[in-house]
Write a protein that holds these residues in place. Structure first.
Motif, PDB file in Angstrom:
ATOM      1  N   THR A 166      -6.797   4.624 -16.401  1.00 49.35           N
ATOM      2  CA  THR A 166      -7.472   4.040 -15.248  1.00 49.35           C
ATOM      3  C   THR A 166      -6.537   3.048 -14.567  1.00 49.35           C
ATOM      4  O   THR A 166      -6.026   2.130 -15.210  1.00 49.35           O
ATOM      5  CB  THR A 166      -8.754   3.316 -15.661  1.00 49.35           C
ATOM      6  OG1 THR A 166      -9.629   4.230 -16.333  1.00 49.35           O
ATOM      7  CG2 THR A 166      -9.474   2.762 -14.434  1.00 49.35           C
ATOM      8  N   ILE A 167      -6.340   3.247 -13.272  1.00 48.62           N
ATOM      9  CA  ILE A 167      -5.532   2.320 -12.490  1.00 48.62           C
ATOM     10  C   ILE A 167      -6.460   1.409 -11.710  1.00 48.62           C
ATOM     11  O   ILE A 167      -7.515   1.850 -11.215  1.00 48.62           O
ATOM     12  CB  ILE A 167      -4.557   3.064 -11.556  1.00 48.62           C
ATOM     13  CG1 ILE A 167      -3.558   2.091 -10.917  1.00 48.62           C
ATOM     14  CG2 ILE A 167      -5.293   3.872 -10.499  1.00 48.62           C
ATOM     15  CD1 ILE A 167      -2.406   2.785 -10.183  1.00 48.62           C
ATOM     16  N   SER A 168      -6.090   0.134 -11.629  1.00 48.47           N
ATOM     17  CA  SER A 168      -6.876  -0.820 -10.862  1.00 48.47           C
ATOM     18  C   SER A 168      -5.929  -1.851 -10.258  1.00 48.47           C
ATOM     19  O   SER A 168      -4.772  -1.955 -10.679  1.00 48.47           O
ATOM     20  CB  SER A 168      -7.924  -1.500 -11.747  1.00 48.47           C
ATOM     21  OG  SER A 168      -7.312  -2.166 -12.829  1.00 48.47           O
ATOM     22  N   ARG A 169      -6.428  -2.603  -9.288  1.00 49.67           N
ATOM     23  CA  ARG A 169      -5.566  -3.609  -8.663  1.00 49.67           C
ATOM     24  C   ARG A 169      -6.408  -4.767  -8.157  1.00 49.67           C
ATOM     25  O   ARG A 169      -7.601  -4.641  -7.892  1.00 49.67           O
ATOM     26  CB  ARG A 169      -4.749  -3.012  -7.520  1.00 49.67           C
ATOM     27  CG  ARG A 169      -5.538  -2.561  -6.326  1.00 49.67           C
ATOM     28  CD  ARG A 169      -4.651  -1.874  -5.294  1.00 49.67           C
ATOM     29  NE  ARG A 169      -3.905  -2.794  -4.450  1.00 49.67           N
ATOM     30  CZ  ARG A 169      -3.040  -2.428  -3.500  1.00 49.67           C
ATOM     31  NH1 ARG A 169      -2.801  -1.125  -3.299  1.00 49.67           N
ATOM     32  NH2 ARG A 169      -2.414  -3.321  -2.756  1.00 49.67           N
ATOM     33  N   ASP A 170      -5.733  -5.899  -8.014  1.00 48.96           N
ATOM     34  CA  ASP A 170      -6.308  -7.091  -7.405  1.00 48.96           C
ATOM     35  C   ASP A 170      -5.453  -7.407  -6.190  1.00 48.96           C
ATOM     36  O   ASP A 170      -4.306  -7.850  -6.334  1.00 48.96           O
ATOM     37  CB  ASP A 170      -6.300  -8.249  -8.403  1.00 48.96           C
ATOM     38  CG  ASP A 170      -6.985  -9.494  -7.860  1.00 48.96           C
ATOM     39  OD1 ASP A 170      -6.878  -9.776  -6.639  1.00 48.96           O
ATOM     40  OD2 ASP A 170      -7.614 -10.203  -8.655  1.00 48.96           O
ATOM     41  N   ASN A 171      -5.991  -7.150  -5.009  1.00 49.76           N
ATOM     42  CA  ASN A 171      -5.203  -7.330  -3.794  1.00 49.76           C
ATOM     43  C   ASN A 171      -4.811  -8.798  -3.578  1.00 49.76           C
ATOM     44  O   ASN A 171      -3.721  -9.084  -3.092  1.00 49.76           O
ATOM     45  CB  ASN A 171      -5.990  -6.827  -2.577  1.00 49.76           C
ATOM     46  CG  ASN A 171      -6.182  -5.322  -2.607  1.00 49.76           C
ATOM     47  OD1 ASN A 171      -5.344  -4.597  -3.122  1.00 49.76           O
ATOM     48  ND2 ASN A 171      -7.300  -4.853  -2.073  1.00 49.76           N
ATOM     49  N   SER A 197      -4.926   0.027  -1.178  1.00 49.26           N
ATOM     50  CA  SER A 197      -5.534  -1.297  -1.050  1.00 49.26           C
ATOM     51  C   SER A 197      -7.047  -1.195  -0.917  1.00 49.26           C
ATOM     52  O   SER A 197      -7.774  -2.130  -1.249  1.00 49.26           O
ATOM     53  CB  SER A 197      -4.959  -2.046   0.151  1.00 49.26           C
ATOM     54  OG  SER A 197      -5.165  -1.305   1.340  1.00 49.26           O
ATOM     55  N   GLY A 198      -7.507  -0.038  -0.466  1.00 48.63           N
ATOM     56  CA  GLY A 198      -8.939   0.186  -0.331  1.00 48.63           C
ATOM     57  C   GLY A 198      -9.600   0.675  -1.599  1.00 48.63           C
ATOM     58  O   GLY A 198     -10.820   0.845  -1.639  1.00 48.63           O
ATOM     59  N   GLY A 199      -8.791   0.938  -2.626  1.00 48.33           N
ATOM     60  CA  GLY A 199      -9.331   1.333  -3.918  1.00 48.33           C
ATOM     61  C   GLY A 199      -9.339   2.827  -4.186  1.00 48.33           C
ATOM     62  O   GLY A 199      -9.808   3.258  -5.238  1.00 48.33           O
ATOM     63  N   SER A 200      -8.819   3.620  -3.275  1.00 43.20           N
ATOM     64  CA  SER A 200      -8.734   5.056  -3.536  1.00 43.20           C
ATOM     65  C   SER A 200      -7.667   5.317  -4.586  1.00 43.20           C
ATOM     66  O   SER A 200      -6.589   4.721  -4.534  1.00 43.20           O
ATOM     67  CB  SER A 200      -8.383   5.812  -2.256  1.00 43.20           C
ATOM     68  OG  SER A 200      -9.414   5.679  -1.304  1.00 43.20           O
ATOM     69  N   ASP A 259       0.819  -1.209   0.000  1.00 48.17           N
ATOM     70  CA  ASP A 259       0.000   0.000   0.000  1.00 48.17           C
ATOM     71  C   ASP A 259       0.845   1.248   0.000  1.00 48.17           C
ATOM     72  O   ASP A 259       1.555   1.501   0.981  1.00 48.17           O
ATOM     73  CB  ASP A 259      -0.903   0.001   1.239  1.00 48.17           C
ATOM     74  CG  ASP A 259      -2.266   0.619   0.969  1.00 48.17           C
ATOM     75  OD1 ASP A 259      -3.115   0.601   1.878  1.00 48.17           O
ATOM     76  OD2 ASP A 259      -2.484   1.121  -0.151  1.00 48.17           O
ATOM     77  N   PRO A 260       0.787   2.063  -1.046  1.00 50.67           N
ATOM     78  CA  PRO A 260      -0.021   1.885  -2.226  1.00 50.67           C
ATOM     79  C   PRO A 260       0.743   1.146  -3.335  1.00 50.67           C
ATOM     80  O   PRO A 260       1.880   0.753  -3.149  1.00 50.67           O
ATOM     81  CB  PRO A 260      -0.279   3.330  -2.661  1.00 50.67           C
ATOM     82  CG  PRO A 260       1.017   4.008  -2.324  1.00 50.67           C
ATOM     83  CD  PRO A 260       1.501   3.347  -1.059  1.00 50.67           C
TER      84      PRO A 260
END
Length: 120
Positions: A67-72, A52-55, A31-32
């Motif tokens: 667009t940024i995205s993630r899979d924790n 990690s919370g999607g902010s 994070d982040p």
């Protein structure tokens, strides 16, 4: 701990590319996660970051196009880049602040850069 980035390449103006970056190794938390870029003769700059919370946070120059995205669960972050412009040409670097245990402070980790070239 390693960050493995992929997905760069050559694309025409107006095109799209998707970068991905996976963290591996002994990881307690990340994070982040973020993407930076560095164009020739310029300083490295933040493109986008995600907690990690999607902010999320974006550079003004890419807002509305990237667009940024993630899979924790997979320790993976992506950067979807649309409506690419020649000014987006740069080496893109994956970044993550990673803790390897609950008791140790995290460290900055960088992936190897991936070249993105926007040209006709």
């Amino acid at each position: 701990v390693q960050l493995q980035a992929s997905g760069g390449g050559l694309v025409q103006p107006g095109g799209s590319l998707r970068l991905s970056c996976a963290a591996s190794g002994s990881i307690f938390s990340i994070d982040p996660m973020a993407w930076y870029r560095q164009a020739p003769g310029k300083q490295r700059e933040l493109v986008a970051a995600i907690t990690s919370g999607g902010s999320t946070n974006y550079a003004p120059s890419v807002k509305g196009r990237f667009t940024i995205s993630r899979d924790n669960a997979k320790n993976t972050v992506w950067l979807q880049m649309n409506s690419l412009k020649p000014g987006d040409t740069a080496v893109y670097y994956c970044y993550a602040y990673i803790a390897t245990s609950a008791t140790l402070s995290g460290l900055d980790y960088w992936g190897k850069g991936t070249q993105v070239t926007v040209s006709s």
